[in-house]
Design a protein around this motif. Structure first.
Motif, mmCIF file in Angstrom:
data_model
loop_
_atom_site.group_PDB
_atom_site.id
_atom_site.type_symbol
_atom_site.label_atom_id
_atom_site.label_comp_id
_atom_site.label_asym_id
_atom_site.label_seq_id
_atom_site.Cartn_x
_atom_site.Cartn_y
_atom_site.Cartn_z
ATOM 1 N N ASP A 35 0.819 -1.210 0.000
ATOM 2 C CA ASP A 35 0.000 0.000 0.000
ATOM 3 C C ASP A 35 0.855 1.263 0.000
ATOM 4 O OD1 ASP A 35 -3.056 0.785 0.381
ATOM 5 O OD2 ASP A 35 -1.840 2.216 1.494
ATOM 6 N N ALA A 36 1.526 1.501 -1.090
ATOM 7 C CA ALA A 36 2.379 2.689 -1.174
ATOM 8 C C ALA A 36 2.359 3.271 -2.573
ATOM 9 C CB ALA A 36 3.804 2.352 -0.773
ATOM 10 N N PHE A 37 2.497 4.586 -2.628
ATOM 11 C CA PHE A 37 2.594 5.342 -3.871
ATOM 12 C C PHE A 37 3.642 6.420 -3.637
ATOM 13 C CE2 PHE A 37 -1.639 3.828 -3.034
ATOM 14 C CZ PHE A 37 -1.999 3.166 -4.198
ATOM 15 N N LEU A 38 4.332 6.799 -4.687
ATOM 16 C CA LEU A 38 5.360 7.832 -4.548
ATOM 17 C C LEU A 38 4.976 9.078 -5.320
ATOM 18 C CD1 LEU A 38 8.706 5.827 -5.051
ATOM 19 C CD2 LEU A 38 7.408 6.188 -2.933
ATOM 20 N N LEU A 39 5.344 10.225 -4.778
ATOM 21 C CA LEU A 39 5.281 11.488 -5.497
ATOM 22 C C LEU A 39 6.644 12.150 -5.318
ATOM 23 C CD1 LEU A 39 3.382 13.349 -7.148
ATOM 24 C CD2 LEU A 39 3.057 14.658 -5.026
ATOM 25 N N ILE A 40 7.391 12.201 -6.406
ATOM 26 C CA ILE A 40 8.739 12.762 -6.371
ATOM 27 C C ILE A 40 8.691 14.187 -6.910
ATOM 28 C CG2 ILE A 40 11.118 12.497 -7.166
ATOM 29 C CD1 ILE A 40 10.154 10.219 -5.363
ATOM 30 N N THR A 41 9.137 15.153 -6.127
ATOM 31 C CA THR A 41 9.252 16.535 -6.576
ATOM 32 C C THR A 41 10.698 16.979 -6.377
ATOM 33 O OG1 THR A 41 8.841 17.715 -4.495
ATOM 34 C CG2 THR A 41 6.909 16.881 -5.688
ATOM 35 N N LYS A 42 11.014 18.145 -6.921
ATOM 36 C CA LYS A 42 12.383 18.646 -6.789
ATOM 37 C C LYS A 42 12.711 18.970 -5.335
ATOM 38 C CE LYS A 42 11.769 20.628 -11.370
ATOM 39 N NZ LYS A 42 11.563 21.867 -12.149
ATOM 40 N N ALA A 43 11.712 19.354 -4.569
ATOM 41 C CA ALA A 43 11.943 19.803 -3.200
ATOM 42 C C ALA A 43 11.720 18.717 -2.149
ATOM 43 C CB ALA A 43 11.038 20.998 -2.891
ATOM 44 N N CYS A 44 10.920 17.690 -2.501
ATOM 45 C CA CYS A 44 10.547 16.714 -1.470
ATOM 46 C C CYS A 44 10.182 15.382 -2.116
ATOM 47 C CB CYS A 44 9.364 17.246 -0.661
ATOM 48 S SG CYS A 44 8.899 16.216 0.751
#
Length: 353
Positions: A35-44
């Motif tokens: 049960d996991a999803f990722l959101l990758i941003t430049k800051a976090c």
């Protein structure tokens, strides 16, 4: 692992990348739970999960901000909240791993440009790091050792399901993850089934027994196949086995950095061409392995893939004769600049047990 993705995002003017494919989540974040999803941003870096898994995520991914998505009602709504808070203008996503309902929810909840991508992270996974190679070596070693242990359990009367259960038990107790692959153990005429499910059929005198199996080690999988005979092998069993072995050796002899996948297939086909068994040959003869059991590159006659150094692959030619049986041999190999290293140590001998 995040660096290459951030570079891709920068060059394509993407503010964030939403990752839903389990193997890619594991590859990027090292998170091994569910049960996991990722959101990758430049800051976090965000990992979105639910209360059952937040503690594990925090321990395994200390560089990530763990967010419980449940209070938002959906993962898409959770991402929408982050998009607003962080003022993100665009979000890339894995379009080949999102269904229609998820897509509709994303359009509704995420106030940003949605950019579909395909195979970006999967392409990174084809070339293995030293750490990944070691995990794959361990997975192959566990499978080979378990196979050798299983041979002493083979007897007339034992069922396919019993043998498969013992094989899974050995691989886990030797140190594999507690998630064996979908292991195949089929016998007699059922060995012609390319993906036959283990049944309650008992092993009978003279049966071919085919095992197509593997185990994960820290998420990285092995995938090997061996065949033996219960009793004395017949002339035809020996003949077909010899062809399968020669095809495997012909394919392996072509492996090196830069070879075309289709050229490996051609070398294998040459062994069987013009024989009575040619029509029973299955032409898709291999694939990459890693966090998933079937990944790029693929060994198919029409493949445009190029084999590269540090690919880890399963090579698996076989002959499948309906009503008689099948013989299929499979080794896992690490591609090197000039050849390969065989990670499967189990004997290829046609044992008569």
């Amino acid at each position: 692992m995040e660096t290459r993705l951030l570079e891709y995002m920068e060059s394509n003017h993407m503010d964030a990348f939403y990752i839903t494919k389990q193997a890619n989540i594991r590859y990027i974040s090292r998170y091994m739970g569910g049960d996991a999803f990722l959101l990758i941003t430049k800051a976090c870096y965000y990992i979105l999960t639910d209360p059952r898994c937040t503690e594990q995520a925090e321990k395994e991914c200390p560089e990530y901000k763990v967010v419980n998505w449940r209070p938002f009602g959906s993962v898409a709504a959770c991402i929408g909240s982050i998009v607003k808070k962080d003022k993100l203008g665009s979000v890339a996503f894995e379009e080949d791993h999102v269904n229609y309902n998820q897509w509709a929810e994303m359009k509704k909840e995420i106030p940003a440009e949605l950019i579909g991508t395909s195979g970006i992270i999967d392409s990174y996974r084809t070339i293995k790091t030293p750490e990944e190679i070691q995990y794959l070596k361990n997975a192959c070693d566990l499978a080979s050792r378990a196979y050798e242990m299983l041979l002493k359990d083979v007897r007339v009367g034992i069922t396919e399901k019993e043998l498969e259960s013992k094989l899974s038990y050995y691989m886990v107790t030797l140190g594999g993850d507690t998630k064996p692959n979908f292991n195949l153990c089929i016998s007699g005429t059922r060995t012609s089934l390319l993906h036959g499910i283990p049944s309650t059929k008992s092993i009978e005198p003279g049966d071919l027994v085919l095992l197509d199996f593997g185990i994960e080690y820290r998420g990285y999988t092995s995938d090997m196949t061996r065949v033996f005979v219960v009793g004395k092998a017949t002339r035809k069993q020996k003949e077909v086995y010899d062809y399968a072995l020669r095809m495997l050796e012909a394919g392996l002899s072509q492996i090196h950095d830069g070879v075309k996948a289709k050229d490996v297939c051609h070398a294998v086909e040459e062994v069987i061409r013009g024989t009575e068994y040619e029509k029973y040959y299955y032409s898709s003869i291999g694939h990459g392995i890693g966090l998933f059991v079937h990944e790029s590159p693929f060994l198919r006659p029409n493949s445009e893939d190029i084999i590269r150094e540090n690919n880890v692959m399963a090579v698996e030619p076989g002959i499948f004769i309906p009503g008689w049986g099948g013989i299929h041999l499979e080794d896992d190999i690490l591609v090197t600049k000039d050849g390969y290293v065989n990670l499967t140590t189990a004997s290829r001998e046609l044992f008569e047990l």
